[in-house]
Design a protein around this motif. Structure first.
Motif, mmCIF file in Angstrom:
data_model
loop_
_atom_site.group_PDB
_atom_site.id
_atom_site.type_symbol
_atom_site.label_atom_id
_atom_site.label_comp_id
_atom_site.label_asym_id
_atom_site.label_seq_id
_atom_site.Cartn_x
_atom_site.Cartn_y
_atom_site.Cartn_z
ATOM 1 N N VAL A 240 0.916 -1.214 -0.019
ATOM 2 C CA VAL A 240 0.222 0.033 0.091
ATOM 3 C C VAL A 240 0.936 1.321 -0.081
ATOM 4 C CG1 VAL A 240 -1.581 1.358 1.393
ATOM 5 C CG2 VAL A 240 -1.932 -0.894 1.094
ATOM 6 N N ILE A 241 1.876 1.398 0.850
ATOM 7 C CA ILE A 241 2.817 2.708 0.883
ATOM 8 C C ILE A 241 3.893 2.535 0.022
ATOM 9 C CG2 ILE A 241 2.248 2.760 3.324
ATOM 10 C CD1 ILE A 241 5.212 1.929 3.757
ATOM 11 N N SER A 242 3.977 1.483 -0.800
ATOM 12 C CA SER A 242 5.337 1.630 -1.641
ATOM 13 C C SER A 242 5.211 1.338 -3.294
ATOM 14 C CB SER A 242 6.379 0.747 -1.467
ATOM 15 O OG SER A 242 5.970 -0.826 -1.603
ATOM 16 N N LEU A 243 3.808 0.843 -3.514
ATOM 17 C CA LEU A 243 3.573 0.648 -5.099
ATOM 18 C C LEU A 243 3.301 1.900 -5.741
ATOM 19 C CD1 LEU A 243 1.549 -2.736 -4.939
ATOM 20 C CD2 LEU A 243 3.982 -2.196 -5.903
ATOM 21 N N ARG A 244 3.676 2.237 -6.814
ATOM 22 C CA ARG A 244 3.262 3.824 -7.577
ATOM 23 C C ARG A 244 2.043 3.757 -8.033
ATOM 24 N NH1 ARG A 244 8.213 6.411 -8.443
ATOM 25 N NH2 ARG A 244 7.193 7.725 -9.801
ATOM 26 N N LYS A 245 1.488 2.653 -8.664
ATOM 27 C CA LYS A 245 0.083 2.702 -9.291
ATOM 28 C C LYS A 245 -0.995 2.714 -8.256
ATOM 29 C CE LYS A 245 1.510 1.243 -13.756
ATOM 30 N NZ LYS A 245 1.279 0.320 -14.927
ATOM 31 N N PRO A 246 -1.656 3.599 -8.273
ATOM 32 C CA PRO A 246 -2.903 3.694 -7.196
ATOM 33 C C PRO A 246 -3.769 2.294 -7.068
ATOM 34 C CG PRO A 246 -3.056 5.696 -8.509
ATOM 35 C CD PRO A 246 -1.818 4.951 -9.128
ATOM 36 N N THR A 247 -3.931 1.743 -8.456
ATOM 37 C CA THR A 247 -4.764 0.488 -8.382
ATOM 38 C C THR A 247 -4.013 -0.600 -7.927
ATOM 39 O OG1 THR A 247 -4.998 1.387 -10.646
ATOM 40 C CG2 THR A 247 -6.256 -0.607 -10.034
ATOM 41 N N ARG A 248 -2.793 -0.689 -7.909
ATOM 42 C CA ARG A 248 -1.964 -1.707 -7.146
ATOM 43 C C ARG A 248 -1.780 -1.679 -5.910
ATOM 44 N NH1 ARG A 248 2.826 -2.638 -11.497
ATOM 45 N NH2 ARG A 248 1.314 -3.182 -13.502
ATOM 46 N N ALA A 249 -1.676 -0.350 -5.297
ATOM 47 C CA ALA A 249 -1.710 0.031 -4.081
ATOM 48 C C ALA A 249 -3.266 -0.445 -3.572
ATOM 49 C CB ALA A 249 -1.634 1.379 -3.622
ATOM 50 N N ILE B 96 -10.380 6.514 -8.328
ATOM 51 C CA ILE B 96 -8.868 6.238 -9.282
ATOM 52 C C ILE B 96 -9.457 6.282 -10.499
ATOM 53 C CG2 ILE B 96 -7.008 4.752 -9.406
ATOM 54 C CD1 ILE B 96 -7.128 4.044 -6.516
ATOM 55 N N MET B 97 -10.264 5.608 -10.912
ATOM 56 C CA MET B 97 -10.507 5.263 -12.390
ATOM 57 C C MET B 97 -11.279 6.422 -12.881
ATOM 58 S SD MET B 97 -11.945 1.482 -12.746
ATOM 59 C CE MET B 97 -10.761 0.071 -12.477
ATOM 60 N N LEU B 98 -11.779 7.243 -11.989
ATOM 61 C CA LEU B 98 -12.536 8.597 -12.691
ATOM 62 C C LEU B 98 -11.619 9.666 -13.044
ATOM 63 C CD1 LEU B 98 -15.469 9.806 -12.973
ATOM 64 C CD2 LEU B 98 -15.017 10.648 -10.661
ATOM 65 N N LEU B 99 -10.395 9.639 -11.946
ATOM 66 C CA LEU B 99 -9.355 10.534 -12.129
ATOM 67 C C LEU B 99 -8.312 10.146 -13.270
ATOM 68 C CD1 LEU B 99 -8.549 11.552 -8.668
ATOM 69 C CD2 LEU B 99 -10.292 12.496 -10.092
ATOM 70 N N GLY B 100 -8.259 8.644 -13.198
ATOM 71 C CA GLY B 100 -7.483 8.259 -14.499
ATOM 72 C C GLY B 100 -5.950 8.786 -14.122
ATOM 73 N N ILE B 101 -5.302 9.358 -15.217
ATOM 74 C CA ILE B 101 -3.998 9.465 -15.123
ATOM 75 C C ILE B 101 -3.440 10.480 -14.135
ATOM 76 C CG2 ILE B 101 -3.734 11.017 -16.924
ATOM 77 C CD1 ILE B 101 -1.132 8.446 -16.895
ATOM 78 N N GLY B 102 -4.537 11.369 -13.647
ATOM 79 C CA GLY B 102 -4.432 12.482 -12.832
ATOM 80 C C GLY B 102 -3.931 11.622 -11.327
ATOM 81 N N ALA B 103 -4.339 10.600 -11.246
ATOM 82 C CA ALA B 103 -4.318 9.979 -9.899
ATOM 83 C C ALA B 103 -3.064 9.152 -9.631
ATOM 84 C CB ALA B 103 -5.405 8.777 -9.603
ATOM 85 N N LEU C 204 -13.508 15.250 -1.166
ATOM 86 C CA LEU C 204 -12.564 16.391 -1.516
ATOM 87 C C LEU C 204 -11.505 16.289 -2.482
ATOM 88 C CD1 LEU C 204 -12.107 17.103 2.268
ATOM 89 C CD2 LEU C 204 -12.897 18.761 0.843
ATOM 90 N N ALA C 205 -10.975 14.919 -2.885
ATOM 91 C CA ALA C 205 -10.108 14.564 -3.703
ATOM 92 C C ALA C 205 -10.797 14.821 -4.958
ATOM 93 C CB ALA C 205 -9.821 13.171 -3.429
ATOM 94 N N ILE C 206 -11.925 14.698 -5.208
ATOM 95 C CA ILE C 206 -12.361 14.798 -6.681
ATOM 96 C C ILE C 206 -12.667 16.256 -6.861
ATOM 97 C CG2 ILE C 206 -14.685 14.679 -8.114
ATOM 98 C CD1 ILE C 206 -14.789 11.978 -6.933
ATOM 99 N N LEU C 207 -12.936 16.908 -5.765
ATOM 100 C CA LEU C 207 -13.057 18.642 -5.962
ATOM 101 C C LEU C 207 -11.761 19.188 -6.228
ATOM 102 C CD1 LEU C 207 -15.386 20.299 -3.308
ATOM 103 C CD2 LEU C 207 -15.565 20.142 -5.754
ATOM 104 N N LEU C 208 -10.756 18.763 -5.431
ATOM 105 C CA LEU C 208 -9.367 19.202 -5.747
ATOM 106 C C LEU C 208 -8.937 18.814 -6.951
ATOM 107 C CD1 LEU C 208 -6.810 20.318 -4.238
ATOM 108 C CD2 LEU C 208 -5.991 17.941 -4.227
ATOM 109 N N PHE C 209 -9.512 17.824 -7.538
ATOM 110 C CA PHE C 209 -8.824 17.457 -9.141
ATOM 111 C C PHE C 209 -9.671 18.161 -10.034
ATOM 112 C CE2 PHE C 209 -9.405 14.659 -12.811
ATOM 113 C CZ PHE C 209 -7.775 14.611 -13.081
#
Lengths: 167, 99
Positions: free
Chosen positions: A20-29, A72-79, B78-83
């Protein structure tokens, strides 16, 4: 017998937490957090808490983490995590080591020295749990449901806020 | 089996979660680390409940889960709003909160 179940699942829980604290991709964490949740549910079963174990699975693995996955999927690459460990100071590690060690040393010393019987399997049944929840802890239960209601209000208020004009 | 290993595991999980909270710079992943903290606290509650033969610990672990669910809904909103405002969930963009 218990140790044969405890140690493999404890190891899995720690590995998942490290993921959880070390993986870079949010989905994997997120998926490794689900691994930790499952192992913790098994440990709850070992500790005669079947109801809490099932609620843990349904609420966490079923609802909260799926909600996370949607965001995470909604934010896509931004996450995507870009930089791990910037602004990190060694002093932080001391804090994150000292706080849990002090607290659990207190708990362990209490558990080793004080009396009191351990929980029998029949006492941890959902029946006994429900009776206790709706008699002695009825007021906290209502307060917690009020907290959830406030959470719903906060989310609706945040979601309907208009984005500011970008300049 | 004694209950000491459960408390030790809880301490390990809490230490990992707190470290994660410090090293992550992404709001979503910081929320995941907070989930880890709440879960290690729940493990302590339930282990103490089994050790002392008292169901109260399980009831409070249940309340802890509810609080975690409420925290997650507000945190994700909050995270979505920030994004939506700055096109990123990096915490360096929250510096506009400084007075």
């Amino acid at each position: 017998m218990q140790a044969f179940i405890f140690y493999p699942f404890a190891t899995l829980a720690v590995l998942g937490a490290l993921g959880v604290i070390s993986l870079r991709k949010p989905t994997r964490a997120l998926l490794s957090l689900i691994l930790t949740m499952f192992s913790l549910a098994v440990l709850f079963l070992l500790l005669q808490a079947p109801f809490v174990a099932m609620v843990h699975l349904v609420v966490y693995a079923g609802a909260v983490l799926v909600l996370f996955l949607f965001v995470i999927m909604l934010l896509g690459i931004g996450a995507r995590e870009t930089r791990v460990g910037e602004n990190f100071k060694k002093g932080y590690l001391a804090v994150s080591f000292f706080v849990p060690v002090a607290f659990s040393a207190l708990l362990i010393s209490l558990a080793l020295t004080s009396g009191g019987g351990t929980l029998q399997p029949a006492e941890g049944s959902p029946d006994a749990f429900g009776r206790l929840l709706f008699t002695r802890y009825l007021l906290p239960f209502e307060l917690v449901s009020f907290l959830l209601l406030i959470g719903v209000f906060a989310t609706v208020a945040l979601a309907s806020a208009k984005p500011p004009e970008k300049s | 089996m004694p209950y000491t290993p459960y408390f030790v595991l809880s301490a390990i999980l809490f230490a990992i979660g707190l470290t994660g909270l410090f090293i992550r710079r992404n709001l979503l992943l910081m929320l995941l680390a907070i989930e880890l903290l709440l879960n290690s606290a729940n493990l302590s509650f339930i282990a103490a409940s089994a050790r002392w033969g008292e169901l109260t610990g399980q009831v409070f672990a249940f309340f802890g889960m509810t609080i975690a669910a409420a925290e997650v809904t507000v945190g994700l909103a909050l995270a979505i709003l920030l994004f939506r405002n700055v096109d990123s969930v990096d915490t360096k963009h929250i510096e506009m909160l400084k007075g």
